[in-house]
Enzyme design. Structure first.
Site, PDB file in Angstrom:
ATOM      1  N   TRP A  12       0.834  -1.210   0.000  1.00 30.93           N
ATOM      2  CA  TRP A  12       0.000   0.000   0.000  1.00 30.93           C
ATOM      3  C   TRP A  12       0.867   1.257   0.000  1.00 30.93           C
ATOM      4  CZ3 TRP A  12      -3.746   2.020  -1.998  1.00 30.93           C
ATOM      5  CH2 TRP A  12      -4.602   2.976  -1.447  1.00 30.93           C
ATOM      6  N   LYS A 104      -5.140   0.508   8.594  1.00 33.22           N
ATOM      7  CA  LYS A 104      -6.463   0.169   9.133  1.00 33.22           C
ATOM      8  C   LYS A 104      -6.288  -0.678  10.389  1.00 33.22           C
ATOM      9  CE  LYS A 104      -8.872  -0.088   4.662  1.00 33.22           C
ATOM     10  NZ  LYS A 104      -7.743  -0.065   3.700  1.00 33.22           N
ATOM     11  N   GLY A 132      -9.926   3.371   1.769  1.00 36.29           N
ATOM     12  CA  GLY A 132     -10.447   2.937   0.477  1.00 36.29           C
ATOM     13  C   GLY A 132     -11.842   2.385   0.571  1.00 36.29           C
ATOM     14  N   SER A 134     -10.053  -0.202  -1.881  1.00 35.63           N
ATOM     15  CA  SER A 134      -8.992  -0.201  -2.887  1.00 35.63           C
ATOM     16  C   SER A 134      -8.089  -1.405  -2.716  1.00 35.63           C
ATOM     17  CB  SER A 134      -8.167   1.088  -2.777  1.00 35.63           C
ATOM     18  OG  SER A 134      -7.618   1.198  -1.478  1.00 35.63           O
ATOM     19  N   LYS A 187     -14.738  -3.448   8.616  1.00 34.60           N
ATOM     20  CA  LYS A 187     -14.963  -4.109   7.333  1.00 34.60           C
ATOM     21  C   LYS A 187     -14.063  -5.315   7.164  1.00 34.60           C
ATOM     22  CE  LYS A 187     -12.468  -2.832   4.214  1.00 34.60           C
ATOM     23  NZ  LYS A 187     -11.096  -3.245   3.856  1.00 34.60           N
TER      24      LYS A 187
END
Length: 247
Positions: A12, A104, A132, A134, A187
């Site tokens: 990332w 995250k 994101g 993403s 998520k």
């Protein structure tokens, strides 16, 4: 154009480096290992994105001081479990840079969000969150992607939106930092469950139920933590479950 430091040379961090370098920013990446530093500087490669040729305006160093010195923005892109330790290692070199959290998760021992960790360690810094839906490899090859940047400071949001936007990267803004952090971290729990469902050979009906109920649970927890439910359901699409995670 800005001078940008990226703390973390994983997939990332490297994908963001490529995206931002292609629109003219000068990028310095901090890497934990000399091996990755040499690979980036000499071969213009990232071992986590093996098919990408890194632009020449990306430079890698294993020195926090060298990485941060003379920069305008710092992107923090390390695993959440290393966030506090890493910030403590580099905070002495931070002056007036904006710090953008691109990781995250929660801090394991305290269950604090990463913006809370940075606010404790860098109480005088302006802090934002970038999130994101993403995939790093797709960002690195300029597949159209939407992200959200969240800061309590509208001027910070506006500046980051202007500096990060590109033909392939659309940036939305938001002031609900906690909502973005919660949505992004929670998520991943649903994504883990999706992997289990895929391994069991379950079908589209199961995925639909998992996504629908998972989003309901995320929103309910957000409400309990005094976030606005509508933020999880509608605004800034990067909070919503990324269907690509459920392939």
């Amino acid at each position: 154009m800005k001078n940008i430091c990226i703390i973390g040379s994983g997939s990332w961090g490297s994908a963001l480096a490529v995206s931002l370098s292609l629109i003219g920013h000068n990028i310095k990446i901090w890497s934990f290992t000399d091996e990755e530093k040499e690979l980036i500087n000499k071969e213009r490669k990232c071992k986590f994105l093996p098919n990408i040729q890194l632009p020449e305006n990306i430079y890698c160093t294993a020195s926090y001081e060298e990485a941060i010195q003379g920069t305008d923005i710092i992107l923090h892109v390390t695993p959440s479990k290393f966030t506090r330790e890493t910030v403590r290692n580099y905070k002495q070199y931070v002056t007036n840079q904006i710090i953008v959290i691109c990781s995250k998760g929660f801090e394991k021992d305290t269950l604090k969000t990463l913006d809370e960790v940075l606010e404790e360690e860098l109480p005088n810094s302006k802090i934002a969150v970038l999130s994101g839906p993403s995939h790093a490899e797709e960002v690195s090859i300029e597949i159209p992607t939407a992200l959200v940047v969240a800061s309590k400071d509208e001027e910070v949001n506006k500046m980051l939106q202007e500096e990060f936007m590109s033909p392939s990267l659309r940036i939305y803004t938001c002031t609900d930092v906690k909502g973005v952090e919660l949505g992004a971290a929670l998520k991943n729990i649903i994504a883990f469950c999706a992997g289990v469902a895929a391994g069991l050979g379950l079908g589209d009906n199961t995925f639909a139920a998992l996504i629908t109920r998972g989003l309901k649970e995320i929103a309910a927890l957000g409400e309990a933590l005094r976030r606005r439910k509508r933020n999880f359901l509608w605004t800034h699409r990067s909070w919503r479950l990324n269907c690509y995670l459920f392939k």
